[in-house]
Design an enzyme around this catalytic site. Structure first.
Site, mmCIF file in Angstrom:
data_model
loop_
_atom_site.group_PDB
_atom_site.id
_atom_site.type_symbol
_atom_site.label_atom_id
_atom_site.label_comp_id
_atom_site.label_asym_id
_atom_site.label_seq_id
_atom_site.Cartn_x
_atom_site.Cartn_y
_atom_site.Cartn_z
ATOM 1 N N THR A 91 0.819 -1.215 0.000
ATOM 2 C CA THR A 91 0.000 0.000 0.000
ATOM 3 C C THR A 91 0.848 1.257 0.000
ATOM 4 O OG1 THR A 91 -1.773 -1.155 1.163
ATOM 5 C CG2 THR A 91 -1.794 1.240 1.284
ATOM 6 N N SER B 2 1.143 -8.088 -0.418
ATOM 7 C CA SER B 2 1.819 -8.915 0.581
ATOM 8 C C SER B 2 1.192 -10.294 0.695
ATOM 9 C CB SER B 2 1.831 -8.224 1.947
ATOM 10 O OG SER B 2 0.523 -8.017 2.425
ATOM 11 N N THR C 190 1.179 -4.574 4.387
ATOM 12 C CA THR C 190 1.013 -4.824 5.822
ATOM 13 C C THR C 190 0.346 -6.160 6.142
ATOM 14 O OG1 THR C 190 -1.112 -3.659 5.878
ATOM 15 C CG2 THR C 190 0.883 -2.368 6.315
ATOM 16 N N ASP C 191 -0.355 -6.766 5.186
ATOM 17 C CA ASP C 191 -1.119 -7.969 5.515
ATOM 18 C C ASP C 191 -0.245 -9.088 6.072
ATOM 19 O OD1 ASP C 191 -3.380 -6.704 4.713
ATOM 20 O OD2 ASP C 191 -3.724 -7.884 2.912
#
Length: 328
Positions: A13, A54, A86-87
């Site tokens: 992101t 991710s 970030t996942d």
């Protein structure tokens, strides 16, 4: 003497912009704009490795990260920053931490909001990650995650919110430090790092299923997963690492076939136990059957550690010893 930091990127992101319909999409120009936000505090060398979500990061990506990060430090860089979605950021940081064998810090960061958002958090996170990579206090701490002004240890950090810009938290000790301009302000002293694995991850990890215990869950899926085809198994147990008594014959069958079984706690805090309960399906019963308790490691990280150990050809004793480093 100038400070040098190498910036590696796997996308995420932090390098996306929002389109007219409100959806985020990759933006190759976002990287240059973000670099300008670091303020010229250090000599920064940027090297994009991939631009992927991710959820699609694989062990071969992490092999590449380690190769370039080691080369950068060996070539004189004071630290390395990796941008990432970030996942699965906490999982990437954890895996990198199993192999990162340099004194210089390897810092992972990202963003919750696209670069085009009025409240984009990427610029501040990147600036703080670069500061952390150059910070004297960050040396010998291994892999760190920097988000929302705080530095976290890779072994403890977890994504705690799917929406908040303060998305990451650390258990059980809280964030390691506050990021300041010249150095980190340490909030506590970390324990010694767990033993490292040699080299780097393989291109793919061995397949290790992750099953979740719960109300009316007897792990019957194991009836359809022949033990001879399993390399390992992780169970997210209830409470301190418990399963239904009905599941125990299935787990004993798997363990009897020589398949390592690791049991984690499904709860967010507290980890597994070794001695509190001794009823059928409890941690004492599981240990007696030959299972390994993951301690403070949550199930996703326990799965990754077991996969990394299996890929390295670890023995049953080595697996038990590796998880003992995370005992709660």
């Amino acid at each position: 003497m100038s400070t040098a930091v190498t910036l590696l990127s796997l996308g995420g992101t932090i390098f996306m912009t929002e389109d007219a319909a409100g959806g985020a999409r990759p933006d190759d120009g976002a990287g240059e704009r973000l670099l300008a936000t670091t303020g010229g505090e250090v000599e920064l060398t940027a090297l994009p490795l991939a631009n992927t979500s991710s959820s699609d990061v694989r062990p071969h990506h992490l092999r590449t990260v380690l190769e370039h990060a080691r080369a950068a430090v060996d070539g004189g860089a004071d630290g390395v920053v990796l941008t990432h979605g970030t996942d699965t950021l906490e999982e990437t940081a954890f895996v990198l931490g199993r192999y990162w064998d340099r004194e210089a810090p390897l810092v992972v960061t990202g963003a919750m909001r696209p670069a085009s958002d009025l409240g984009a958090d990427g610029p501040a996170n990147l600036r703080d990650a670069v500061r952390t990579a150059a910070a004297p206090s960050a040396r010998e701490l291994g892999v760190l995650v920097v988000f929302d002004g705080h530095a976290h240890l890779a072994d403890q950090v977890t994504k705690a919110s799917s929406r908040s810009v303060s998305a990451f938290a650390s258990t059980p000790s809280g964030p390691l430090a506050i990021v300041e301009q010249q150095d980190l302000r340490l909030l506590h002293r970390p324990l010694p790092r767990a033993a490292l694995l040699p080299g780097a991850p393989p291109d793919r990890f061995p397949a290790v299923p992750l099953l979740t215990a719960g109300l009316d869950e007897d792990l019957s899926l194991l009836d359809h997963l022949p033990a001879e085809e399993l390399r390992g198994l992780v169970v997210a147990g209830v409470g301190m690492g418990h399963v239904s008594p009905v599941a125990m014959p299935r787990l004993r069958r798997v363990l009897g076939a020589g398949v390592p079984v690791v049991v984690a706690a499904r709860t967010a805090h507290g980890g597994t136990s070794t001695h509190h309960y001794s009823y059928p399906g409890s941690e004492v019963d599981l240990l007696a059957a030959g299972a390994v308790m993951s301690g403070l490691l949550p199930a996703p990280k326990a799965r990754l550690l077991l996969q990394a150990l299996l890929a390295d050809g670890a023995s049953a004793d080595s697996i038990r010893g590796a998880f003992a480093a995370f005992a709660s």
